[in-house]
Design a protein around this motif. Structure first.
Motif, PDB file in Angstrom:
ATOM      1  N   HIS A 391     -29.492  68.584 -52.470  1.00  0.00           N
ATOM      2  CA  HIS A 391     -29.362  69.928 -51.920  1.00  0.00           C
ATOM      3  C   HIS A 391     -29.565  69.890 -50.395  1.00  0.00           C
ATOM      4  O   HIS A 391     -30.004  68.891 -49.845  1.00  0.00           O
ATOM      5  N   ASN A 392     -29.256  71.001 -49.739  1.00  0.00           N
ATOM      6  CA  ASN A 392     -29.376  71.118 -48.272  1.00  0.00           C
ATOM      7  C   ASN A 392     -28.478  70.114 -47.561  1.00  0.00           C
ATOM      8  O   ASN A 392     -28.860  69.501 -46.565  1.00  0.00           O
ATOM      9  N   VAL A 393     -27.238  69.978 -48.047  1.00  0.00           N
ATOM     10  CA  VAL A 393     -26.361  68.944 -47.493  1.00  0.00           C
ATOM     11  C   VAL A 393     -25.844  69.305 -46.096  1.00  0.00           C
ATOM     12  O   VAL A 393     -25.264  68.449 -45.422  1.00  0.00           O
ATOM     13  N   GLY A 394     -26.074  70.532 -45.652  1.00  0.00           N
ATOM     14  CA  GLY A 394     -25.723  70.874 -44.277  1.00  0.00           C
ATOM     15  C   GLY A 394     -26.418  69.968 -43.278  1.00  0.00           C
ATOM     16  O   GLY A 394     -25.875  69.685 -42.194  1.00  0.00           O
ATOM     17  N   HIS A 395     -27.626  69.491 -43.610  1.00  0.00           N
ATOM     18  CA  HIS A 395     -28.316  68.531 -42.739  1.00  0.00           C
ATOM     19  C   HIS A 395     -27.475  67.262 -42.581  1.00  0.00           C
ATOM     20  O   HIS A 395     -27.327  66.731 -41.463  1.00  0.00           O
ATOM     21  N   ILE A 396     -26.929  66.760 -43.694  1.00  0.00           N
ATOM     22  CA  ILE A 396     -26.139  65.529 -43.657  1.00  0.00           C
ATOM     23  C   ILE A 396     -24.871  65.736 -42.835  1.00  0.00           C
ATOM     24  O   ILE A 396     -24.473  64.879 -42.037  1.00  0.00           O
ATOM     25  N   ASP A 397     -24.238  66.898 -43.000  1.00  0.00           N
ATOM     26  CA  ASP A 397     -22.978  67.183 -42.304  1.00  0.00           C
ATOM     27  C   ASP A 397     -23.172  67.308 -40.794  1.00  0.00           C
ATOM     28  O   ASP A 397     -22.202  67.234 -40.043  1.00  0.00           O
ATOM     29  N   ARG A 398     -24.401  67.490 -40.335  1.00  0.00           N
ATOM     30  CA  ARG A 398     -24.672  67.539 -38.899  1.00  0.00           C
ATOM     31  C   ARG A 398     -24.445  66.186 -38.239  1.00  0.00           C
ATOM     32  O   ARG A 398     -24.207  66.121 -37.039  1.00  0.00           O
ATOM     33  N   GLY A 399     -24.531  65.104 -39.004  1.00  0.00           N
ATOM     34  CA  GLY A 399     -24.525  63.792 -38.365  1.00  0.00           C
ATOM     35  C   GLY A 399     -23.570  62.760 -38.926  1.00  0.00           C
ATOM     36  O   GLY A 399     -23.469  61.671 -38.370  1.00  0.00           O
ATOM     37  N   TYR A 400     -22.878  63.075 -40.037  1.00  0.00           N
ATOM     38  CA  TYR A 400     -21.995  62.091 -40.651  1.00  0.00           C
ATOM     39  C   TYR A 400     -20.618  62.691 -40.885  1.00  0.00           C
ATOM     40  O   TYR A 400     -20.490  63.728 -41.533  1.00  0.00           O
ATOM     41  N   THR A 401     -19.592  62.031 -40.360  1.00  0.00           N
ATOM     42  CA  THR A 401     -18.215  62.482 -40.545  1.00  0.00           C
ATOM     43  C   THR A 401     -17.756  62.178 -41.964  1.00  0.00           C
ATOM     44  O   THR A 401     -17.623  61.005 -42.338  1.00  0.00           O
ATOM     45  N   ASP A 402     -17.555  63.209 -42.766  1.00  0.00           N
ATOM     46  CA  ASP A 402     -16.917  63.086 -44.083  1.00  0.00           C
ATOM     47  C   ASP A 402     -17.494  61.941 -44.909  1.00  0.00           C
ATOM     48  O   ASP A 402     -16.766  61.092 -45.426  1.00  0.00           O
ATOM     49  N   ILE A 403     -18.810  61.936 -45.042  1.00  0.00           N
ATOM     50  CA  ILE A 403     -19.483  60.801 -45.678  1.00  0.00           C
ATOM     51  C   ILE A 403     -19.102  60.639 -47.145  1.00  0.00           C
ATOM     52  O   ILE A 403     -19.012  59.530 -47.658  1.00  0.00           O
ATOM     53  N   VAL A 404     -18.817  61.753 -47.822  1.00  0.00           N
ATOM     54  CA  VAL A 404     -18.450  61.663 -49.237  1.00  0.00           C
ATOM     55  C   VAL A 404     -17.123  60.932 -49.401  1.00  0.00           C
ATOM     56  O   VAL A 404     -17.002  60.006 -50.215  1.00  0.00           O
ATOM     57  N   SER A 405     -16.119  61.316 -48.619  1.00  0.00           N
ATOM     58  CA  SER A 405     -14.808  60.655 -48.720  1.00  0.00           C
ATOM     59  C   SER A 405     -14.892  59.183 -48.345  1.00  0.00           C
ATOM     60  O   SER A 405     -14.240  58.326 -48.966  1.00  0.00           O
ATOM     61  N   LYS A 406     -15.681  58.877 -47.316  1.00  0.00           N
ATOM     62  CA  LYS A 406     -15.806  57.479 -46.895  1.00  0.00           C
ATOM     63  C   LYS A 406     -16.420  56.634 -48.016  1.00  0.00           C
ATOM     64  O   LYS A 406     -15.958  55.520 -48.302  1.00  0.00           O
ATOM     65  N   LEU A 407     -17.466  57.153 -48.653  1.00  0.00           N
ATOM     66  CA  LEU A 407     -18.093  56.383 -49.729  1.00  0.00           C
ATOM     67  C   LEU A 407     -17.202  56.311 -50.965  1.00  0.00           C
ATOM     68  O   LEU A 407     -17.181  55.292 -51.660  1.00  0.00           O
ATOM     69  N   GLN A 408     -16.454  57.387 -51.242  1.00  0.00           N
ATOM     70  CA  GLN A 408     -15.500  57.338 -52.359  1.00  0.00           C
ATOM     71  C   GLN A 408     -14.487  56.222 -52.153  1.00  0.00           C
ATOM     72  O   GLN A 408     -14.144  55.494 -53.095  1.00  0.00           O
ATOM     73  N   SER A 409     -14.014  56.062 -50.903  1.00  0.00           N
ATOM     74  CA  SER A 409     -13.002  55.040 -50.620  1.00  0.00           C
ATOM     75  C   SER A 409     -13.552  53.633 -50.823  1.00  0.00           C
ATOM     76  O   SER A 409     -12.789  52.677 -51.004  1.00  0.00           O
ATOM     77  N   LEU A 410     -14.883  53.499 -50.803  1.00  0.00           N
ATOM     78  CA  LEU A 410     -15.527  52.197 -51.011  1.00  0.00           C
ATOM     79  C   LEU A 410     -15.862  51.944 -52.475  1.00  0.00           C
ATOM     80  O   LEU A 410     -16.359  50.875 -52.824  1.00  0.00           O
ATOM     81  N   GLY A 411     -15.637  52.960 -53.321  1.00  0.00           N
ATOM     82  CA  GLY A 411     -15.898  52.783 -54.747  1.00  0.00           C
ATOM     83  C   GLY A 411     -17.094  53.526 -55.279  1.00  0.00           C
ATOM     84  O   GLY A 411     -17.412  53.430 -56.475  1.00  0.00           O
ATOM     85  N   ALA A 412     -17.784  54.286 -54.442  1.00  0.00           N
ATOM     86  CA  ALA A 412     -18.938  55.051 -54.916  1.00  0.00           C
ATOM     87  C   ALA A 412     -18.477  56.208 -55.803  1.00  0.00           C
ATOM     88  O   ALA A 412     -17.417  56.796 -55.584  1.00  0.00           O
ATOM     89  N   ASP A 413     -19.269  56.539 -56.802  1.00  0.00           N
ATOM     90  CA  ASP A 413     -19.009  57.698 -57.667  1.00  0.00           C
ATOM     91  C   ASP A 413     -19.792  58.870 -57.079  1.00  0.00           C
ATOM     92  O   ASP A 413     -20.949  59.102 -57.412  1.00  0.00           O
ATOM     93  N   ILE A 414     -19.167  59.572 -56.157  1.00  0.00           N
ATOM     94  CA  ILE A 414     -19.856  60.608 -55.387  1.00  0.00           C
ATOM     95  C   ILE A 414     -18.894  61.775 -55.176  1.00  0.00           C
ATOM     96  O   ILE A 414     -17.696  61.578 -54.992  1.00  0.00           O
ATOM     97  N   TRP A 415     -19.414  62.993 -55.229  1.00  0.00           N
ATOM     98  CA  TRP A 415     -18.563  64.172 -55.056  1.00  0.00           C
ATOM     99  C   TRP A 415     -19.409  65.362 -54.613  1.00  0.00           C
ATOM    100  O   TRP A 415     -20.637  65.345 -54.674  1.00  0.00           O
ATOM    101  N   ARG A 416     -18.718  66.387 -54.133  1.00  0.00           N
ATOM    102  CA  ARG A 416     -19.352  67.647 -53.755  1.00  0.00           C
ATOM    103  C   ARG A 416     -19.106  68.686 -54.841  1.00  0.00           C
ATOM    104  O   ARG A 416     -18.046  68.699 -55.461  1.00  0.00           O
ATOM    105  N   GLU A 417     -20.080  69.573 -55.014  1.00  0.00           N
ATOM    106  CA  GLU A 417     -19.917  70.717 -55.911  1.00  0.00           C
ATOM    107  C   GLU A 417     -20.447  71.959 -55.222  1.00  0.00           C
ATOM    108  O   GLU A 417     -21.473  71.902 -54.546  1.00  0.00           O
ATOM    109  N   LYS A 418     -19.740  73.064 -55.400  1.00  0.00           N
ATOM    110  CA  LYS A 418     -20.230  74.338 -54.878  1.00  0.00           C
ATOM    111  C   LYS A 418     -21.264  74.893 -55.826  1.00  0.00           C
ATOM    112  O   LYS A 418     -21.151  74.774 -57.040  1.00  0.00           O
ATOM    113  N   LEU A 419     -22.297  75.516 -55.273  1.00  0.00           N
ATOM    114  CA  LEU A 419     -23.338  76.123 -56.105  1.00  0.00           C
ATOM    115  C   LEU A 419     -22.867  77.485 -56.610  1.00  0.00           C
ATOM    116  O   LEU A 419     -22.111  78.177 -55.946  1.00  0.00           O
TER     117      LEU A 419
END
Length: 419
Positions: A391-419
């Protein structure tokens, strides 16, 4: 904060390539510095796609400065800039808003700006900034939660920093660029981002020598002009992805990095048993069969970066023995510990130190308290059993460009969900 969560299902091996974005800690100073160009346009190339950039653009717009962002390139036209008080709500959303002080003081000789915000890392006073501004001839007062800075003229001075401070070094470097005479800054920070800002200012017509050493000499000039500048890679983002590779990587390549900037982290990863192949502007990282425990102490550059103290913690749970972290920059920077304990982590912390014991992490609902704590929890999720919800992923978005997509491209099982 964003009404989204990031979910990570652990246990996936990471492979492939990731490109590192421009440096956040440069960008948040380069953008304010651009307002000092009273003639011509400043073009900043390779900026990270993060919320702090858009917030600073909005602050420039409040000063009647034109901004045009095309992907990672930002054009700034400050010829018609007007000196206006800056709104507290925007200023409080990021710590680096304080760079507007040095830039506006240089350009207008006065400014009114709310007190800076950003990540809650404990006391981070701006007394060294104020001391320096006053030494250059400015009057600084704090009224009703806002800083008022004004100077009939700025005059060069010799300034010794009682505490090594990146923010104060950059702020005084900007202000002194347009002061009369010579300024000598002693006991300054040496971070690569300071060299990057000095490079921009020099290209704009400033006369700065010594950036990257502990003494910077500045001969003031009457005005600055537009230029074109390419930002350096983000060494903290690079470090975060290097650690991800150390946790779960196999033939995993990190591109667009400056290896020299990463040496303190690289040495600690290798000490833990991680295999690293270094090229001119890339590293290939493979996780080890067995991890060794390590001890590290955060220090000013070129020491181990405080911004990587939280992200490296999840890797240490994999070691066969007890690791120790000593935080000397922000001793209160352990708010991620309680969240890691929700995941089953065994950590003892006490007054700026933490002992990290071998632990099998389990997916859990966790909350990011700040930017790098968010990165820590995300990396912890990569090795945890089950799904970790951050939760509170706005903190992460302050400092990392599209971190979810970058990790997905490396094979991580990671995604965003709206609350």
């Amino acid at each position: 904060m964003s009404k989204e969560v990031i979910k990570v299902r652990g246990g996936k091996m990471l492979t492939g390539e990731v490109d590192i974005s421009g440096a956040k800690n440069s960008a948040v100073a380069l953008i304010p510095a651009s307002l000092m160009a009273s003639e011509g346009e400043v073009l900043l190339e390779g900026l990270p796609e993060i919320s702090d950039v858009t917030t600073l653009m909005s602050l420039l717009n409040d000063l009647n400065i034109s901004t045009d962002l095309d992907g990672t390139n930002l054009r700034i036209g400050a010829e018609e800039a007007e000196n206006m008080p800056l709104p507290n709500t925007k200023v409080q959303s990021l710590r680096a808003s304080y760079y507007m002080m040095g830039a506006m003081l240089a350009r207008f000789r006065k400014c009114v700006i709310g007190l800076p915000g950003g990540c809650p890392l404990g006391p981070r006073p701006i007394d060294q900034h104020i001391k320096g501004f006053e030494a250059l001839g400015a009057k600084v007062t704090n009224e009703y939660g806002a800083m008022y800075l004004e100077a009939e003229k700025l005059t060069g001075a010799k300034i010794f920093f009682d505490v090594v401070s990146v923010g104060a070094t950059i702020n005084l470097m900007m202000a002194a660029s347009c002061a009369e005479g010579r300024t000598i800054l002693e006991n300054v920070a040496k971070e690569p981002e300071i060299v990057d800002v000095a490079s921009l200012l020099n290209n704009m017509g400033a006369d700065i020598k010594g950036a990257g050493t502990d003494t910077i000499k500045i001969n003031g000039v009457e005005k600055l002009h537009g230029t074109r500048h390419s930002i350096i890679p983000d060494r903290i983002e690079a470090g975060t992805y290097m650690i991800a590779g150390a946790i779960a990587g196999r033939n995993y390549r990190v591109n667009n990095i400056i290896p020299l900037h990463m040496e303190s982290l690289t040495s600690k990863l290798e000490e833990a048993g991680v295999k690293i192949e270094t090229g001119d502007d890339y590293m290939v990282i493979t996780r080890p069969e067995k991890y060794k425990p390590i001890s590290l102490k955060t220090q000013v550059y070129p020491g181990f970066a405080t911004d990587l103290q939280q992200p490296i913690t999840p890797m240490l749970f994999l070691a066969e023995g007890v690791s120790k972290i000593t935080e000397t920059i922000y001793p209160a920077r352990f708010r991620h510990v309680d969240e890691l304990r929700r995941m089953g982590a065994q950590i003892d912390k006490n007054s700026g130190t933490a002992l990290i014991y071998p632990s099998m992490l389990q997916g859990a609902e966790v909350y990011a308290s700040d930017l790098r704590a968010g990165a820590c929890l995300l990396l912890a999720g990569l090795s945890a059993d089950g799904i970790t919800t951050i939760h509170n992923v706005g903190h992460i978005d302050r400092g990392y460009t599209d971190i979810v997509s970058k990790l997905q491209s490396l094979g991580a099982d990671i995604w965003r969900e709206k609350l």
